[in-house]
Write a protein that holds these residues in place. Structure first.
Motif, PDB file in Angstrom:
ATOM      1  N   LEU A  23       0.845  -1.197   0.000  1.00 32.40           N
ATOM      2  CA  LEU A  23       0.000   0.000   0.000  1.00 32.40           C
ATOM      3  C   LEU A  23       0.882   1.249   0.000  1.00 32.40           C
ATOM      4  O   LEU A  23       1.802   1.377   0.816  1.00 32.40           O
ATOM      5  CB  LEU A  23      -0.899  -0.019   1.244  1.00 32.40           C
ATOM      6  CG  LEU A  23      -2.026   1.005   1.299  1.00 32.40           C
ATOM      7  CD1 LEU A  23      -2.979   0.881   0.118  1.00 32.40           C
ATOM      8  CD2 LEU A  23      -2.824   0.854   2.596  1.00 32.40           C
ATOM      9  N   PHE A  24       0.563   2.150  -0.931  1.00 27.52           N
ATOM     10  CA  PHE A  24       1.292   3.421  -1.037  1.00 27.52           C
ATOM     11  C   PHE A  24       0.283   4.561  -0.937  1.00 27.52           C
ATOM     12  O   PHE A  24      -0.879   4.403  -1.311  1.00 27.52           O
ATOM     13  CB  PHE A  24       2.058   3.487  -2.365  1.00 27.52           C
ATOM     14  CG  PHE A  24       3.094   2.407  -2.485  1.00 27.52           C
ATOM     15  CD1 PHE A  24       4.362   2.579  -1.966  1.00 27.52           C
ATOM     16  CD2 PHE A  24       2.773   1.185  -3.064  1.00 27.52           C
ATOM     17  CE1 PHE A  24       5.312   1.565  -2.040  1.00 27.52           C
ATOM     18  CE2 PHE A  24       3.713   0.161  -3.151  1.00 27.52           C
ATOM     19  CZ  PHE A  24       4.989   0.353  -2.627  1.00 27.52           C
ATOM     20  N   GLY A  25       0.738   5.717  -0.444  1.00 35.91           N
ATOM     21  CA  GLY A  25      -0.188   6.809  -0.169  1.00 35.91           C
ATOM     22  C   GLY A  25      -0.495   7.664  -1.392  1.00 35.91           C
ATOM     23  O   GLY A  25       0.368   7.930  -2.225  1.00 35.91           O
ATOM     24  N   GLU A  26      -1.751   8.108  -1.437  1.00 38.15           N
ATOM     25  CA  GLU A  26      -2.214   9.029  -2.469  1.00 38.15           C
ATOM     26  C   GLU A  26      -1.461  10.368  -2.391  1.00 38.15           C
ATOM     27  O   GLU A  26      -1.380  11.108  -3.361  1.00 38.15           O
ATOM     28  CB  GLU A  26      -3.718   9.247  -2.203  1.00 38.15           C
ATOM     29  CG  GLU A  26      -4.465  10.072  -3.173  1.00 38.15           C
ATOM     30  CD  GLU A  26      -5.870  10.374  -2.646  1.00 38.15           C
ATOM     31  OE1 GLU A  26      -6.146  10.199  -1.435  1.00 38.15           O
ATOM     32  OE2 GLU A  26      -6.692  10.801  -3.465  1.00 38.15           O
ATOM     33  N   LYS A  27      -0.909  10.665  -1.221  1.00 35.09           N
ATOM     34  CA  LYS A  27      -0.144  11.912  -1.049  1.00 35.09           C
ATOM     35  C   LYS A  27       0.938  12.032  -2.116  1.00 35.09           C
ATOM     36  O   LYS A  27       1.183  13.089  -2.667  1.00 35.09           O
ATOM     37  CB  LYS A  27       0.477  11.914   0.353  1.00 35.09           C
ATOM     38  CG  LYS A  27       1.723  12.740   0.525  1.00 35.09           C
ATOM     39  CD  LYS A  27       1.417  14.067   1.148  1.00 35.09           C
ATOM     40  CE  LYS A  27       2.567  15.032   1.142  1.00 35.09           C
ATOM     41  NZ  LYS A  27       3.839  14.508   1.508  1.00 35.09           N
ATOM     42  N   ASP A  28       1.624  10.897  -2.409  1.00 34.78           N
ATOM     43  CA  ASP A  28       2.660  10.884  -3.454  1.00 34.78           C
ATOM     44  C   ASP A  28       2.046  10.207  -4.684  1.00 34.78           C
ATOM     45  O   ASP A  28       2.378   9.067  -5.005  1.00 34.78           O
ATOM     46  CB  ASP A  28       3.887  10.112  -2.950  1.00 34.78           C
ATOM     47  CG  ASP A  28       4.469  10.745  -1.697  1.00 34.78           C
ATOM     48  OD1 ASP A  28       5.326  11.605  -1.809  1.00 34.78           O
ATOM     49  OD2 ASP A  28       4.009  10.387  -0.579  1.00 34.78           O
ATOM     50  N   PHE A  29       1.132  10.925  -5.332  1.00 31.39           N
ATOM     51  CA  PHE A  29       0.300  10.285  -6.360  1.00 31.39           C
ATOM     52  C   PHE A  29       1.137   9.827  -7.560  1.00 31.39           C
ATOM     53  O   PHE A  29       0.900   8.756  -8.124  1.00 31.39           O
ATOM     54  CB  PHE A  29      -0.812  11.244  -6.812  1.00 31.39           C
ATOM     55  CG  PHE A  29      -1.892  10.550  -7.571  1.00 31.39           C
ATOM     56  CD1 PHE A  29      -2.850   9.798  -6.917  1.00 31.39           C
ATOM     57  CD2 PHE A  29      -1.934  10.607  -8.959  1.00 31.39           C
ATOM     58  CE1 PHE A  29      -3.847   9.129  -7.618  1.00 31.39           C
ATOM     59  CE2 PHE A  29      -2.926   9.946  -9.670  1.00 31.39           C
ATOM     60  CZ  PHE A  29      -3.881   9.211  -9.004  1.00 31.39           C
ATOM     61  N   GLN A  30       2.123  10.645  -7.955  1.00 29.08           N
ATOM     62  CA  GLN A  30       2.975  10.244  -9.089  1.00 29.08           C
ATOM     63  C   GLN A  30       3.771   8.989  -8.710  1.00 29.08           C
ATOM     64  O   GLN A  30       3.906   8.059  -9.504  1.00 29.08           O
ATOM     65  CB  GLN A  30       3.919  11.395  -9.470  1.00 29.08           C
ATOM     66  CG  GLN A  30       4.697  11.116 -10.750  1.00 29.08           C
ATOM     67  CD  GLN A  30       5.612  12.274 -11.143  1.00 29.08           C
ATOM     68  OE1 GLN A  30       5.867  13.166 -10.329  1.00 29.08           O
ATOM     69  NE2 GLN A  30       6.106  12.266 -12.365  1.00 29.08           N
ATOM     70  N   GLN A  31       4.277   8.962  -7.478  1.00 30.22           N
ATOM     71  CA  GLN A  31       5.042   7.796  -7.006  1.00 30.22           C
ATOM     72  C   GLN A  31       4.168   6.535  -7.053  1.00 30.22           C
ATOM     73  O   GLN A  31       4.599   5.478  -7.528  1.00 30.22           O
ATOM     74  CB  GLN A  31       5.516   8.050  -5.582  1.00 30.22           C
ATOM     75  CG  GLN A  31       6.128   6.857  -4.902  1.00 30.22           C
ATOM     76  CD  GLN A  31       6.702   7.216  -3.548  1.00 30.22           C
ATOM     77  OE1 GLN A  31       7.763   7.783  -3.464  1.00 30.22           O
ATOM     78  NE2 GLN A  31       5.999   6.888  -2.483  1.00 30.22           N
TER      79      GLN A  31
END
Ligand code: AMP
Length: 293
Positions: free
Chosen positions: A150-158
């Motif tokens: 799971l990765f955060g929407e905060k770093d959307f490009q990432q």
């Protein structure tokens, strides 16, 4: 009764041994990669992934390869003791906290690089940043082999880059996106927010306010898209930002410039994304936006 505390491993061998044991017992494993200095954005990802899996691995690794030569690698906040307390509060099962030599042993030569999505936006001012991210996340996923990451929407490009990478490389992990968490005043929560003085924080708050203003101007048809963006950009500069590195609207699914078509009932689902510098701190944020034109 003593509360169970998070198991801590520092080598890929110990990580693999535990994850293999869980998999052999039929348990589903999730991973949340982080750089530590944990805040409620990270903790929200842990709580979210717990809904999908039986065991959660959190990694803490401040990855030197994703920092540029003039960036904050040396002073990036590191706080393992308080991080462990927070991991226990949300009942994390395992912390993987390798040192740099475990991830990049002497003689390490490989770079993992995703094309196209890594051009523009954050990449323009941070050359090599995404290669550092994709290289380390490939390693972390292959070392752990989680069912879900799971990765955060905060770093959307990432997130978009990592989803593409896992698909292209047949990494057997489902890459998911966890929602962006904000502080009470609306600023996107970030480990780097501690760098902000009280005055800079007031300026920083103009980011979410400006994004919301642009979204309402465009979605309600009050201003043409480019005019709304130009006005927002000028407002950020007038509010005290030293630099607006980008303020753009892209298609949500592939971060390409807007080319999709819309119908009266189904708009283009897009993202407005921004990076701006206040004092010495670079802040990013993004929000969804619907485009009907
Ligand atoms: P970092 O420790 O900054 O590398 O972030 C680790 C993970 O947490 C990444 O997937 C980030 O996108 C995610 N993350 C960081 N801040 C937030 C936030 N405010 N809301 C949601 N996820 C976040």
């Amino acid at each position: 009764m003593k509360k169970p505390s998070v198991q801590i491993v520092r080598t890929k061998k110990d990580l693999r041994t535990q994850v293999t044991e869980w998999h052999m017992s039929g348990l589903k494993v999730g991973m949340v990669p982080t750089m530590g200095a944990l805040h409620h954005g990270h903790l929200s990802l842990i709580r979210e992934i717990q809904k999908h899996v039986d065991k959660v691995v959190v990694s803490i690794f401040v990855n030197p390869k994703q920092f540029g030569p003039n960036e904050d690698f040396d002073k990036y906040p590191r706080s393992e003791t308080t991080d462990i307390i927070k991991l226990n509060e949300v009942k994390t099962d395992l912390l993987y906290a390798p040192d740099v030599g475990e991830i990049y042993p002497d003689g390490f030569l490989t770079i993992v690089s995703v094309a196209k999505i890594t051009e523009g936006l954050c990449a323009a001012k941070r050359p090599g940043h995404f290669d550092g991210v994709t290289t380390v996340v490939t390693k972390l996923l292959l070392q752990c082999l989680p069912d879900v990451a799971l990765f955060g929407e905060k770093d959307f490009q990432q997130y978009t880059v990592l989803k593409q990478m896992a698909k292209d490389l047949d990494i057997p992990t489902e890459v998911m996106c966890g929602k962006l968490i904000r502080d009470e005043d609306g600023l996107a929560t970030s480990s780097r927010n501690i760098y902000l003085s009280a005055e800079e924080r007031q300026i920083a708050l103009e980011i979410p306010k400006t994004l919301k203003q642009i979204i309402s101007e465009i979605e309600e048809g009050k201003l043409p898209l480019q005019e709304a963006l130009d006005k927002g950009n000028q407002h950020l500069i007038d509010s005290g930002f030293k630099e607006v590195q980008y303020l753009e609207i892209r298609q949500s699914d592939d971060l390409e410039p807007l080319t999709q078509t819309f119908t009266e009932t189904s708009p283009i689902l897009a993202r407005i994304l921004v990076a701006a510098v206040v004092g010495k701190t670079r802040l990013i944020d993004n929000m969804p936006i619907k485009i009907y034109f």
